[in-house]
Design an enzyme around this catalytic site. Sequence first.
Site, PDB file in Angstrom:
ATOM      1  N   LYS A  77      25.509 -63.951-108.641  1.00  0.00           N
ATOM      2  CA  LYS A  77      24.510 -62.952-109.027  1.00  0.00           C
ATOM      3  C   LYS A  77      24.028 -63.117-110.464  1.00  0.00           C
ATOM      4  CE  LYS A  77      23.436 -60.856-106.244  1.00  0.00           C
ATOM      5  NZ  LYS A  77      22.549 -61.288-105.141  1.00  0.00           N
ATOM      6  N   THR A  78      23.895 -64.367-110.893  1.00  0.00           N
ATOM      7  CA  THR A  78      23.365 -64.613-112.242  1.00  0.00           C
ATOM      8  C   THR A  78      22.112 -65.486-112.225  1.00  0.00           C
ATOM      9  OG1 THR A  78      24.796 -66.542-112.533  1.00  0.00           O
ATOM     10  CG2 THR A  78      25.641 -64.420-113.326  1.00  0.00           C
ATOM     11  N   GLY A  79      21.683 -65.921-111.035  1.00  0.00           N
ATOM     12  CA  GLY A  79      20.502 -66.768-110.943  1.00  0.00           C
ATOM     13  C   GLY A  79      20.804 -68.198-110.579  1.00  0.00           C
ATOM     14  N   THR A  80      21.984 -68.470-110.016  1.00  0.00           N
ATOM     15  CA  THR A  80      22.351 -69.847-109.690  1.00  0.00           C
ATOM     16  C   THR A  80      21.535 -70.405-108.526  1.00  0.00           C
ATOM     17  OG1 THR A  80      24.167 -69.017-108.313  1.00  0.00           O
ATOM     18  CG2 THR A  80      24.698 -69.627-110.579  1.00  0.00           C
ATOM     19  N   LYS A  87      16.482 -62.429-102.465  1.00  0.00           N
ATOM     20  CA  LYS A  87      16.467 -62.718-103.894  1.00  0.00           C
ATOM     21  C   LYS A  87      15.378 -61.870-104.554  1.00  0.00           C
ATOM     22  CE  LYS A  87      19.676 -65.681-103.201  1.00  0.00           C
ATOM     23  NZ  LYS A  87      21.054 -65.365-103.607  1.00  0.00           N
ATOM     24  N   GLY A  88      15.733 -61.318-105.711  1.00  0.00           N
ATOM     25  CA  GLY A  88      14.773 -60.450-106.400  1.00  0.00           C
ATOM     26  C   GLY A  88      14.691 -59.062-105.800  1.00  0.00           C
ATOM     27  N   ARG A  89      15.736 -58.672-105.079  1.00  0.00           N
ATOM     28  CA  ARG A  89      15.772 -57.357-104.434  1.00  0.00           C
ATOM     29  C   ARG A  89      15.691 -56.255-105.496  1.00  0.00           C
ATOM     30  NH1 ARG A  89      20.443 -57.848-102.368  1.00  0.00           N
ATOM     31  NH2 ARG A  89      19.890 -58.789-100.378  1.00  0.00           N
TER      32      ARG A  89
END
Length: 888
Positions: free
Chosen positions: A618-621, A837-839
């Site tokens: 949850k950090t953008g991986t 993603k981007g929720r």
Amino acid sequence: MGLWKLLRGVRQLELHRLILVLIFFCLLSMAFLAYYISNSPKIKEAPPLPFSECGGVVAAGDGVQRAPLFLPPFSGRQRTVKPVDNSRTEPVVLVFVESIYSQLGQEIVAILESSRFRCHTEIAPSKGDMPTLMERDRGRYALVIYENILKYVNLDAWNRDLLDKYCSEFSVGIIGFFKANENSLLSAQLKGFPLFLHSNLGLRDYRINPAAPLLYITKPNEVEQGPLPGDDWTVFQSNHSTYEPVLLASTKSSEALAHLGPHRALHATVIQDLGLHDGIQRVLFGNNLSFWLHKLIFVDAIAYLTGKRLCLSLERHILVDVDDIFVGKEGTRMKVSDVKALLNTQSKLRTLVPNFTFNLGFSGKFYYSGTEEEDEGDDMLLQHKEEFWWFPHMWSHMQPHLFHNVSVLSEQMRLNKLFAQEHGIPTDMGYAVSPHHSGVYPVHSQLYEAWKSVWGIKVTSTEEYPHLRPARHRRGYIHNGIKVLPRQTCGLFTHTIFYNEYPGGSRELDKSIRGGELFLTVLLNPISIFMTHLSNYGNDRLGLYTFESLVKFVQCWTNLRLQTLPPLQLAEKYFQIFPEERDPLWQNPCHDKRHKDIWSKEKTCDRLPKFLVVGPQKTGTTALHLLLTLHPAIISSFPSPVTFEEVQFFNGPNYHNGIDWYMDFFPFPSNVSTDFMFEKSANYFDTELVPKRAAALVPRAKIIAVLINPVDRAYSWYQHQRAHQDPAAINYTFHQVVTAGPSSSKELLVLQSRCLKPGEYAAHLERWLVHFQSRQLYVVDGSLLRSNPALVMEGIQRFLGVTPIFNYTQALMFDESKGFWCQRMEGGRPKCLGKSKGRKYLEMAPETRAFLMEYYREHNLELLRLLNRLGQTLPLWLREELQSSSWS
């Protein structure tokens, strides 16, 4: 006249021909003789006799029988010794060495490592700070060892007082060594102790004091007759009741110092300080560990001074494998007399070692391939097949890693099994050994499958895990349901067949048995499987000589209880003693020449990643993974049907599938030097075992971590779990989750841990830095990755050293509806990540954010210090946190 000349010419021609014939005949005879000598059995002396009983052992070159032990009256004093209880310490040994290269320091560490005792090594400080000895209310070390006791004695007052108070409070003992040199005083008092040292002496006739309290393994009923090596021994002298001699010897000659007493008087070379002087128990050695008896006493000293916490039991299990039955070449195999000797020695050893049985490994193809006498030896082995244990090699003794097809490999095994069934050899032992250890480690998965399907193999052994050398590091593991035990060499190889031709001379073999490498293997390992060969039991029968001598020597000098178990029971015992070894640690086969030689040529280490994206979650991986795959020279692992773009090899059950399974996720690179393969598994970051496992397999890989504000990461994980219908996330608010107390339900505490723990970034990064160099680690600012991915990707490309530099500005476009950057497709269309993603979700409650900011306050300060130490740029979110909290 002409006739006479003609006759002379004919005679000269005949003479020349005769000489040529003679030369040809001589050369032919020499060639025949050379062939006969090289291919005929050697005319040899009678096989050497094993060592006699304890009372009759003679020291090499001395010619004197061992005398019964006699000690002067000082051994009978009665004193009250305080029992050792250092249970408030960690079971770790602190070792102070002179330098990282010092021989004695390396020997100390080698014995500790062989015994699987944890140790921490420090260069002994003459001045300066003592390492941290306590953590909270527990001691960090259960024992302190000084390679040079003078470094302890001459400590400055502050550090000496600090160490002595620690040892006294936590009942920690000290072991020290004094090795005299040409500059040592002949006589001196040890500073601060009622103890005198007399140095640079020649000694003889070593004795063990039976009254020494530390004796555990050592049996004090023997005398080591003859001169001790060297003239640099130190003896100790004291009238204080705190000192008890452990080892004693007399001086070599009548030139002993007058104050040492008469010639042949006994002097202590190893003493035990019972702690009656200052409350600290110590053991002091008047030399190093070169002499074998010192190693035995050293092991006992460790056990005594740690209250048996660092101590093996007295049980020792040994198994002697005899490889290559039926395989040896003519002239080296067993004859009838050799088989009789094998049976006779086995019977004698069973009186000393319960259940002792030779374990014979066979390759049936070579049955009846010796001389007539040796073929009769084959028959006699089979006549007495019930007397031995048996295990299979390959039918033709071929290396399994050369077979790439399981069915072909299985067929080879079936031929050997058919041979066994035809000759009544037991086939249910469940143990096998691969020729040359091929295919066991590095793992050849086809071997394990064939073993299980044909033979039902449950146990094997190898000397190759994790590496052949140093032997003290050999360990066991379990793979694909087969227990793999460490195998030891004993100095006997296929070419080691004559006593007088032993490499380095026969004394080297005897030295190994009598306190040397072979003896130490038994001393320091609760379970030892020894590899020997058929040829060691023919010829001079060195196998019989070695093990009968070894068993007698062990029983003369130690209280060890030797016994033998069949391989399956032995494996059960091994993993009961060492349960932590059940899980393997896969190494890179290409970093060990031996491993590469017994690894399939169809496999290549080029199919391993050059870098890892390790998370956290949850950090953008996932976004970073997509951006990396846009680069023409960067290649991602194949997707998993279960975990999608993540392989998740190093952190879970997939690891037990082995490296063949892992490499199947990567293509063969088209250009090894310019292609950059990688994998992304976001749960690698905070899983404790992953850094060690990754460093073992891909030690040169670069590591990329993406960090965002840990408060936001925790909230994002909570929302992720809600979306996946986690009952705890559904039933509790985020505030309830992060503030839950230790008495909450297990489900709630698990969710809390997954929300909070990964955000303790500095602690996890430090774990990675234990196994990877700082230049291999790159921290990505996750907030900057979201707002300006092109800038971040430029920095990543420089870190990786990838070429060409890819222009991400042209490859990306901002999607207003999603709120983040996406891939630019043909026609200017965006291609973004999936719906998950981007929720978007509700803002975090202010009181919860305040609680988490305080929770992460110290963790973020640690991260600040770490990144500054590494010289890495501080993430934007961290700088903002520092400013908003007014931290300095």
